[in-house]
Design a protein around this motif. Structure first.
Motif: not given
Length: 185
Positions: A68, A70, A84, A87, A115
């Motif tokens: 992801r 970030m 993130d 989100t 992750w």
């Protein structure tokens, strides 16, 4: 499942219930005998490095890793807080998980966090970052027997060896994999 012929740097394998990231791999075809794949694996999250050899074409189990994008926001106590980018959820990650990446992370810099099963595994930085030199001794012409480098402290607190012509306040490009000076920015 994947074949050892499909191995790539950064791929995460699930060997005997433990996660291992491929650091390096090499296909070897000796003149005599079957081909094999020589790998250097890093255990996640402990960081232990192991050399392992597989027969060519052997099936290995790969781990389902979600990478992801970030943003590193700030440091809170010992933890590093990441957000993130999709989100806007914030996650505190410990110093053991961040590892050496902490030496080159500035607030609001973009990173990739891997992750697996809802747990963060490791933090990946871009191949190079631009940092400002906060302190370095002045370099004296002729004050060297070769190469000509001197230690410099960058804005994150990390030490980098730079050429003698680099001064305080200059922006440089640093390789995040080995911490070496690349060029002026």
């Amino acid at each position: 499942m994947a074949s050892t012929n499909d191995l790539k740097n950064g791929l995460v394998l699930n060997l005997e219930g433990q996660l291992w990231q491929v650091q390096e791999f090499q296909h070897v075809k000796p003149g005599k005998g079957p081909a094999f794949v020589r790998t250097t694996l890093k255990q996640i999250p402990s960081g232990k490095i192991v050399d392992k050899t597989f027969n060519a074409g052997t099936k290995v189990e790969t781990a389902n890793v979600d990478r992801r994008n970030m943003q590193y926001l700030y440091k809170e106590g010992e933890d590093f807080v990441f957000m993130d980018m999709e989100t806007y959820e914030q996650f505190p990650l410990g110093p053991a998980l961040v590892g050496d990446a902490a030496k080159f992370m500035l607030e609001n810099s973009d990173v990739t966090v891997a992750w697996h099963d809802g747990k963060a595994l490791y933090v990946e930085l871009p191949a190079s970052v631009e940092l400002v030199i906060t302190y370095t001794e002045p370099g004296l012409q002729g004050d060297r027997s070769s190469g000509g480098t001197k230690p410099a402290t960058v804005e994150t607190g990390a030490q980098v060896l730079v050429p003698l012509f680099i001064d305080n306040g200059e922006k440089i490009k640093v390789d995040t994999r080995d911490g070496k000076y690349l060029s002026r920015a």
